[in-house]
Design an enzyme around this catalytic site. Structure first.
Site, PDB file in Angstrom:
ATOM      1  N   ASP A 172       0.803  -1.228   0.000  1.00 45.42           N
ATOM      2  CA  ASP A 172       0.000   0.000   0.000  1.00 45.42           C
ATOM      3  C   ASP A 172       0.832   1.272   0.000  1.00 45.42           C
ATOM      4  OD1 ASP A 172      -2.860  -0.930   0.238  1.00 45.42           O
ATOM      5  OD2 ASP A 172      -2.009  -1.975   1.961  1.00 45.42           O
ATOM      6  N   GLU A 197      -0.129   9.519   0.702  1.00 44.94           N
ATOM      7  CA  GLU A 197      -0.856  10.540   1.451  1.00 44.94           C
ATOM      8  C   GLU A 197      -1.152  10.102   2.888  1.00 44.94           C
ATOM      9  OE1 GLU A 197      -4.759  13.272   0.655  1.00 44.94           O
ATOM     10  OE2 GLU A 197      -5.051  11.107   0.609  1.00 44.94           O
ATOM     11  N   ASP A 198      -1.296   8.811   3.095  1.00 42.28           N
ATOM     12  CA  ASP A 198      -1.663   8.323   4.428  1.00 42.28           C
ATOM     13  C   ASP A 198      -0.557   8.508   5.453  1.00 42.28           C
ATOM     14  OD1 ASP A 198      -4.228   7.518   3.741  1.00 42.28           O
ATOM     15  OD2 ASP A 198      -3.539   5.577   3.016  1.00 42.28           O
ATOM     16  N   ARG A 247       1.049  -1.399   7.894  1.00 41.24           N
ATOM     17  CA  ARG A 247       1.356  -0.193   7.114  1.00 41.24           C
ATOM     18  C   ARG A 247       2.220   0.801   7.888  1.00 41.24           C
ATOM     19  NH1 ARG A 247      -2.932   2.819   3.613  1.00 41.24           N
ATOM     20  NH2 ARG A 247      -0.906   3.570   2.841  1.00 41.24           N
ATOM     21  N   ARG A 270      -9.573   3.476  10.398  1.00 41.34           N
ATOM     22  CA  ARG A 270      -8.122   3.657  10.401  1.00 41.34           C
ATOM     23  C   ARG A 270      -7.655   4.787  11.325  1.00 41.34           C
ATOM     24  NH1 ARG A 270      -5.849   1.191   5.877  1.00 41.34           N
ATOM     25  NH2 ARG A 270      -7.134  -0.601   5.349  1.00 41.34           N
ATOM     26  N   HIS A 318     -11.609   6.060   3.956  1.00 37.50           N
ATOM     27  CA  HIS A 318     -11.139   7.320   4.520  1.00 37.50           C
ATOM     28  C   HIS A 318     -12.134   8.440   4.210  1.00 37.50           C
ATOM     29  CE1 HIS A 318      -6.855   5.581   4.061  1.00 37.50           C
ATOM     30  NE2 HIS A 318      -7.096   5.675   5.354  1.00 37.50           N
ATOM     31  N   CYS A 362      -4.849  10.162  -2.795  1.00 38.99           N
ATOM     32  CA  CYS A 362      -4.032   9.182  -2.061  1.00 38.99           C
ATOM     33  C   CYS A 362      -2.611   9.072  -2.586  1.00 38.99           C
ATOM     34  CB  CYS A 362      -4.652   7.781  -2.153  1.00 38.99           C
ATOM     35  SG  CYS A 362      -6.358   7.651  -1.651  1.00 38.99           S
TER      36      CYS A 362
END
Length: 403
Positions: free
Chosen positions: A211, A216-217, A236, A282, A312, A397
């Site tokens: 991933d 962006e996460d 992650r 998340r 999200h 993302c």
């Protein structure tokens, strides 16, 4: 765009020279004190360490080029290895110059010095490398990077991993992902950013982090502050390390979400000085509290938003430059909660990346939404990201925008 070799070379040399000189001086001082401040000790010990220090500069420079000074534990390991090699080589060279042969007895003597003079040097070098060395390296890199990014718009991106198709799914059924097509689509996404005035900078490639392309996460940008997130899934969390390094290279101030908080950048939608933060699967309450504590002194307010129908918040809604919030009624828990809410006809149309005050980037999977935005006076740039949409991804993302 990566850190230039010229900057790496300068930063690495400054780091190596600083660590070696400080270690040399500190080791001499320790023996000067232990010998009850006898002046002769200064010259004798300095001469003993002379070649070891020269070798240390060379070895530390090589290690610095490999990036070991970014983290304390790799810096201390590099300091230890460099110290052992440099001391053995330096003492051996001094012995040969003194007319002694490198026979078994001499080698035994050299190893014995690690219980006294050389042992002290190795310990000091390890500590200095992990503290002063790491500080010098990171500040040198950041200073130069900060100068080079002034007045530029930078998008942090990350190349798709080899195991992209194994990415996690929460709200959609798994379908086959064409990884070769995904690579081409990622190239097209990068081209769209660059053609519209953005400089792309790649976060370190992560071959086995499926991933990681959804960079962006890992970061939330609040002006000159980068908030390093803590992913809601254990698998992650390692993604954030390289993203933090890149943010630090750019001269951004670093804040972090700490355990037990979780927060992912895809859950943070910035509209002016308001941060809408999705309380999703998340991002938890503690993560939102920590972000609120970080954001408040910077002039931002945090509004928590329930997210139960998508992964999200920003896969349910994003904002146009004028503050209008785009969303699809099937994805947003309570559209009435948001001011200036505009329902879009396609689910893929909820996500836009603001390229300029009059230009947005969005998925080509939402032509009706693109027409709607064009009718409102926006220039719409579309890209095909179908393979990433199969993994609950969207145009936001795939990058972190630094303005």
């Amino acid at each position: 765009m990566t850190v230039s070799w010229a900057r790496k070379l300068v930063s690495s040399f400054l780091t190596a020279l600083t660590v070696a000189v400080v270690t040399h001086a500190a080791s001499i001082f320790l023996f000067f004190v232990s010998q009850q401040y006898q002046a002769a000790t200064l010259t004798q010990v300095s001469e003993f360490y002379f070649f070891a220090t020269l070798f240390s500069v060379v070895l530390l420079f090589a290690f610095a080029l490999l990036g070991v000074f970014r983290r304390w534990y790799t810096a201390i390991a590099a300091g230890f290895v460099a110290g052992v090699i440099a001391c053995f080589a330096g003492s051996g060279l001094t012995t040969v110059i003194g007319g002694f042969a490198l026979d078994a007895a001499t080698l035994a003597f050299l190893w014995g010095t690690f219980l006294s003079l050389n042992g002290v040097y190795v310990i000091v070098l390890s500590i200095v490398a992990a503290t002063i060395g790491r500080a010098v390296y990171n500040r040198a890199i950041a200073f130069r990077s900060a100068q080079s990014t002034t007045g530029r718009r930078i998008a942090l991106v990350r190349m798709p991993a080899g195991n992209l198709a194994e990415g996690q799914l929460t709200h959609v059924e798994r379908t086959d992902v064409d990884t070769e097509l995904a690579d081409k689509q990622w190239d097209g996404y990068i081209a769209a950013l660059e053609e519209n005035g953005w400089t792309t900078r790649e976060v370190g490639f992560a071959e086995s982090m499926a991933d990681s392309v959804f960079v962006e996460d890992t970061l939330v940008l609040l002006g000159n502050t980068a908030v390093v997130t803590r992913a809601g899934t254990e698998s992650r969390r390692a993604e954030a390390e390289a993203a933090e390094e890149t943010a630090s290279d750019l001269g951004l101030r670093i804040e972090r979400i700490m355990t037990p908080g979780t927060l992912e950048g895809g859950d943070v939608l910035k509209v002016g000085t308001t941060l809408y933060v999705g309380r999703s699967s998340r991002t938890n309450a503690d993560g939102i509290r920590q972000l609120r504590a970080i954001a408040a002194p910077l002039g931002y307010s945090v509004v928590a938003v329930p997210v139960t129908r998508a992964l999200h918040l920003k896969t349910t809604m994003t904002a146009l430059p004028d503050g209008t919030l785009l969303g699809h009624p099937d994805l947003v828990d309570d559209p009435a909660f948001f001011p200036h809410f505009l329902a879009v006809p396609e689910r893929e149309g909820v996500a836009v990346v603001v390229l300029a005050d009059d230009t947005v980037l969005m998925s080509s999977s939402a032509p009706a939404t693109a027409a709607l935005l064009e009718d409102r006076g926006y220039t719409v740039v579309t890209v095909d990201i179908s393979e990433f949409e199969k993994l609950e991804g969207c145009v936001t993302c795939l990058s972190v925008r630094v303005r």
